[in-house]
Design an enzyme around this catalytic site. Structure first.
Site, PDB file in Angstrom:
ATOM      1  N   HIS A  36      -4.079  -5.191  12.291  1.00 40.55           N
ATOM      2  CA  HIS A  36      -2.864  -4.358  13.402  1.00 40.55           C
ATOM      3  C   HIS A  36      -3.386  -3.421  13.722  1.00 40.55           C
ATOM      4  CE1 HIS A  36       1.890  -4.621  13.705  1.00 40.55           C
ATOM      5  NE2 HIS A  36       1.385  -2.755  13.488  1.00 40.55           N
ATOM      6  N   MET A  40       0.606   4.441  19.025  1.00 41.61           N
ATOM      7  CA  MET A  40       1.215   5.996  19.789  1.00 41.61           C
ATOM      8  C   MET A  40       0.989   6.780  20.756  1.00 41.61           C
ATOM      9  SD  MET A  40       1.880   6.187  15.160  1.00 41.61           S
ATOM     10  CE  MET A  40       2.182   5.089  14.174  1.00 41.61           C
ATOM     11  N   HIS A  69       0.375  -3.029  18.229  1.00 41.08           N
ATOM     12  CA  HIS A  69       1.521  -2.936  18.445  1.00 41.08           C
ATOM     13  C   HIS A  69       1.777  -1.645  19.057  1.00 41.08           C
ATOM     14  CE1 HIS A  69       4.952  -1.353  14.801  1.00 41.08           C
ATOM     15  NE2 HIS A  69       5.425  -1.731  16.334  1.00 41.08           N
ATOM     16  N   MET A  71       3.800   1.282  20.959  1.00 38.83           N
ATOM     17  CA  MET A  71       5.046   2.554  19.528  1.00 38.83           C
ATOM     18  C   MET A  71       5.229   3.142  21.056  1.00 38.83           C
ATOM     19  SD  MET A  71       4.520   1.585  15.743  1.00 38.83           S
ATOM     20  CE  MET A  71       2.845   1.626  15.938  1.00 38.83           C
ATOM     21  N   GLY A 145       6.249   4.993  13.447  1.00 40.59           N
ATOM     22  CA  GLY A 145       5.598   6.228  13.564  1.00 40.59           C
ATOM     23  C   GLY A 145       4.384   6.525  12.771  1.00 40.59           C
ATOM     24  N   PHE A 146       4.818   5.952  11.255  1.00 44.24           N
ATOM     25  CA  PHE A 146       4.090   6.956  10.385  1.00 44.24           C
ATOM     26  C   PHE A 146       3.281   5.480   9.399  1.00 44.24           C
ATOM     27  CE2 PHE A 146       3.881  11.070  11.428  1.00 44.24           C
ATOM     28  CZ  PHE A 146       5.505  11.316  12.171  1.00 44.24           C
ATOM     29  N   GLY A 147       2.966   5.623   8.528  1.00 44.98           N
ATOM     30  CA  GLY A 147       2.481   4.793   7.173  1.00 44.98           C
ATOM     31  C   GLY A 147       2.738   5.264   6.880  1.00 44.98           C
ATOM     32  N   GLY A 179       5.867  -1.999   7.049  1.00 51.53           N
ATOM     33  CA  GLY A 179       6.219  -1.030   6.686  1.00 51.53           C
ATOM     34  C   GLY A 179       6.493  -0.901   5.765  1.00 51.53           C
ATOM     35  N   GLY A 180       6.149  -0.289   4.806  1.00 48.06           N
ATOM     36  CA  GLY A 180       5.941  -0.010   3.482  1.00 48.06           C
ATOM     37  C   GLY A 180       5.790  -1.620   2.793  1.00 48.06           C
ATOM     38  N   GLY A 200      -1.158  -1.227   5.373  1.00 50.03           N
ATOM     39  CA  GLY A 200      -1.864  -0.168   5.578  1.00 50.03           C
ATOM     40  C   GLY A 200      -2.015   0.779   4.334  1.00 50.03           C
ATOM     41  N   SER A 201      -1.218   1.298   3.997  1.00 48.15           N
ATOM     42  CA  SER A 201      -1.761   2.164   2.546  1.00 48.15           C
ATOM     43  C   SER A 201      -1.470   1.315   1.998  1.00 48.15           C
ATOM     44  CB  SER A 201      -1.194   3.261   2.190  1.00 48.15           C
ATOM     45  OG  SER A 201       0.962   2.468   2.608  1.00 48.15           O
TER      46      SER A 201
HETATM   47  C1  DX5 Z   1       4.301   2.452  11.464  1.00 57.82           C
HETATM   48  C2  DX5 Z   1       3.299   1.073  11.848  1.00 57.82           C
HETATM   49  C3  DX5 Z   1       2.863   0.511  10.776  1.00 57.82           C
HETATM   50  C4  DX5 Z   1       2.330   0.908   9.579  1.00 57.82           C
HETATM   51  C5  DX5 Z   1       2.176   0.159   8.293  1.00 57.82           C
HETATM   52  O1  DX5 Z   1       4.682   2.987  12.743  1.00 57.82           O
HETATM   53  O2  DX5 Z   1       3.635   0.885  12.844  1.00 57.82           O
HETATM   54  O3  DX5 Z   1       1.861  -0.058  10.626  1.00 57.82           O
HETATM   55  O4  DX5 Z   1       0.797   1.672   9.830  1.00 57.82           O
HETATM   56  O5  DX5 Z   1       1.754   0.842   6.693  1.00 57.82           O
HETATM   57  P1  DX5 Z   1       1.924   1.036   5.783  1.00 57.82           P
HETATM   58  O6  DX5 Z   1       1.804  -0.219   5.339  1.00 57.82           O
HETATM   59  O7  DX5 Z   1       1.561   2.217   4.784  1.00 57.82           O
HETATM   60  O8  DX5 Z   1       2.961   1.628   5.025  1.00 57.82           O
HETATM   61 ZN    ZN Z   2       2.415  -1.485  13.043  1.00 59.96          ZN
END
Ligand code: DX5
Ligand code: ZN
Length: 261
Positions: A36, A40, A69, A71, A145-147, A179-180, A200-201
């Protein structure tokens, strides 16, 4: 209702960019289903990330599908460039796109997978008329916007509504959440109807490394809370180390099709 194991899409936004190729190869060996790629533009979301050049580099080091993705405002402007760089599918947002049907048709004309993403405040019902053309729906489970944000449980009923719409309108369409996603939220999202999990994280971040593993024998993803004391991220539902429920030898959590329904 579809059964079977949920698929895993590691989000490279959380990866160590100094050794991105190695991290993606590691994810491929560990059984990831696709990669993925979060793009951004600093306008659609208040953050900047990466462009087609990253997709081009990754194309050389992995056979996994690359899911982009977007954004960004005006995704149409960048579709050709990402397609030429090696993208296999696109996720474009319903929000801010006044010509979504045209965008989806352009993606399909490029021979790529077409998916539409909706933010936490956007109802699933907006997808009703575009869904017959879709290969994938993405329900954002955080504000984009953020991980490394916390999963929004308020998105769970919407995941179920999107699942119901897919079964009614376009059964082959997959339902992804983003996300999360971690050891606590993954089984809840799968129980609600998701069949693809972006993480992600929970995959790349040192403090929670290795909490998602591919079980080759059972061909499904297992999420493990990190062992007590190893930089565990304080997230709801993981319990503290002296919590009797927190077994020092954690067992895998159920995923779709087993104890999830
Ligand atoms: C956020 C991204 C996600 C993000 C997921 O805007 O679209 O793909 O990277 O990261 P985690 O799993 O750490 O929430
Ligand atoms: Zn994403």
């Amino acid at each position: 209702m579809t059964t079977g194991a949920a698929k895993l899409a590691p989000s490279i936004l959380a990866a160590d960019f100094a050794r991105l190729g190695d991290q993606v190869a590691e994810a491929e060996r560990a059984g990831a289903d696709r990669i993925h790629v979060d793009v951004m533009d600093g306008h659609f979301v208040p953050n900047l990330s990466m462009g087609a050049v990253v997709v081009k580099s990754l194309r050389r080091v992995t056979r996994l599908p690359l899911e982009v993705h977007l954004m960004i405002f005006n995704p149409d402007f960048f579709l050709d460039e990402f397609a030429q760089a090696g993208a296999d599918s696109f996720l474009v947002h319903w929000e801010g796109n006044t010509d979504l049907s045209r965008t989806v048709q352009r993606i399909k004309a490029l021979g790529k997978g077409a998916g539409v993403a909706i933010n936490p405040a956007t109802p699933a019902s907006v997808l009703e008329d575009i869904m017959p053309d879709l290969d994938q729906v993405l329900v954002m489970t955080v504000n984009p916007g953020f991980g490394h944000q916390h999963f929004l449980p308020t998105t769970l009923p919407k995941i179920s509504r999107a699942r119901e719409m897919i079964e009614r309108i376009r059964p082959p369409c997959s339902l992804e959440v983003d996300g999360g996603i971690d050891a606590t939220s993954a089984p809840r999202a799968v129980a609600a109807g998701a069949d693809v999990l972006v993480a992600g994280s929970a995959i790349f971040n040192d403090s929670v490394r290795n909490s998602a593993k591919w079980d080759r024998r059972e061909r499904r993803t297992r999420f493990y809370p990190p062992p007590c004391g190893e930089g565990r991220r304080e997230a709801p539902g993981w319990g503290s180390c002296d919590d009797p429920l927190t077994d020092p030898h954690p067992q895998p959590l159920p995923t779709r099709g087993r104890g999830a329904d």
